[in-house]
Scaffold this active site. Structure first.
Site, PDB file in Angstrom:
ATOM      1  N   ARG A  47      -3.864  -9.829   4.707  1.00 39.19           N
ATOM      2  CA  ARG A  47      -4.285 -10.630   3.184  1.00 39.19           C
ATOM      3  C   ARG A  47      -2.917  -9.698   1.911  1.00 39.19           C
ATOM      4  NH1 ARG A  47      -6.022  -6.892  -0.561  1.00 39.19           N
ATOM      5  NH2 ARG A  47      -7.633  -7.758  -2.216  1.00 39.19           N
ATOM      6  N   LYS A  89       0.537  -0.952   0.166  1.00 39.50           N
ATOM      7  CA  LYS A  89      -0.256  -0.509  -0.157  1.00 39.50           C
ATOM      8  C   LYS A  89       0.743   1.536   0.246  1.00 39.50           C
ATOM      9  CE  LYS A  89      -4.518  -2.094   0.706  1.00 39.50           C
ATOM     10  NZ  LYS A  89      -5.366  -2.100   2.339  1.00 39.50           N
TER      11      LYS A  89
END
Ligand code: PMM
Length: 301
Positions: A265, A223
């Protein structure tokens, strides 16, 4: 390890953090840029993630990249259903990454064993009923709006307290609609209406989320906040690109696992599988008389 229910027995027996591999069947994901967009490529990628040690596979057909436009439900269905069917048929435990109850319904019929909803039920008022009827685990992520507007919704008084409170409201709403508490998994929604440094307090205080009493899923993989953290690493000023964020992702996995996360994840499964082993050994050793061994020279090397 507190697992959601129902979960396949071999996974429910594991006393460690699970690793969920990401299978994005999208042309425009920020993190893997549409590399697995064709169904055959997506299935092959999912099988490769399993071979590398993924416990679960998360299949999604709608990009949540900041600024991304929505796809229509039929397109989303056409992307994910064949991939879910193949991967579930091959023995994978599959979750469907969708905010739509109708897509979740069809995905469960195609073999999905978990519903992963980045909107925590806020995008579709039919979602909780569907999850209650389907009876599968449900990941409720912290969310304030779709990808095209979320960067404007990042106003917090105290980000940890605000996210915990808003997730607790989702738990109440889901349970009121008939979802059993043991179906619920909570997720802080890293990067969703959370720019840059806002993400670190959520990770550093993961225990506050764990204390809500549900398994916690963490999605830090590749991210933006990691890209910004690593900027300047090589003397440059730009954020490092997504594919160069996997080592930092594995470091977050180790810390999140040690803090009690149920699942991470991730795109690069192998790094997080190792990181989970490190965290499990670390955590187990905290309960052992290791200090005595060190003092008596009992640490063989
Ligand atoms: N992040 C993305 C997509 N789905 N689901 C959950 N539960 N948690 C997340 O943090 C999350 C998610 C965005 O990442 P991607 O585009 O690489 O899939």
């Amino acid at each position: 390890m507190l697992h959601p229910a129902p979960l396949r027995a071999d996974l429910a027996a594991l006393d460690r953090t699970l690793v969920m591999g990401v299978v994005n069947v999208t042309p425009d994901s920020f993190s893997d840029g549409g590399r697995w967009y064709e169904p055959d490529a997506a299935v092959a990628h999912g099988l490769e993630l399993l071979a590398r040690g993924a416990d679960l596979l998360d299949v999604g057909g709608e990009s949540t990249r900041p600024g991304a436009a929505r796809v229509d439900p039929d397109t989303e269905r056409a992307r994910v259903l064949p991939v879910i069917q193949e991967l579930a048929g091959a023995g994978a435990v599959v979750s469907v990454d969708t905010t739509r109850a109708a897509v979740a319904h069809d995905a469960v019929a195609a073999g999905a064993a978990i519903v992963n909803d980045v909107s925590g039920g806020l995008a579709d008022p039919a979602m909780y009923r569907l999850v209650a009827e389907a009876g599968v685990p449900y990941v409720a992520m912290h969310w304030r709006g779709h990808a095209d507007v979320m960067d404007d919704l990042a106003d917090y008084d105290d980000i940890v307290a605000d996210v915990c409170r808003e997730l607790a409201e989702r738990v109440d709403a889901a349970v009121t609609a008939g979802v059993r508490p043991e179906q619920l998994v909570l997720d802080p929604g890293l990067g969703f209406a959370k720019p840059g440094r806002d993400n670190w307090p959520l990770l550093a205080h993961l225990d506050a989320l764990v204390a809500l009493g549900h398994p916690v899923l963490v999605g830090a993989s590749r991210k933006r906040f990691l890209g910004h953290l690593l900027a300047g690493r090589d003397g440059g000023v730009d954020p490092v690109p997504p594919v160069e964020r996997d080592l930092a992702t594995a470091a977050v996995t180790a810390l999140a696992a040690a803090a009690g996360a149920w699942c991470v994840r991730v795109h690069d499964v192998a790094g997080s599988v190792d990181a989970v082993r490190v965290a499990a050994a670390w955590t187990a050793a905290r309960g052992e008389p290791g200090a005595d061994d060190v003092r008596t020279g009992g640490h063989g090397g």
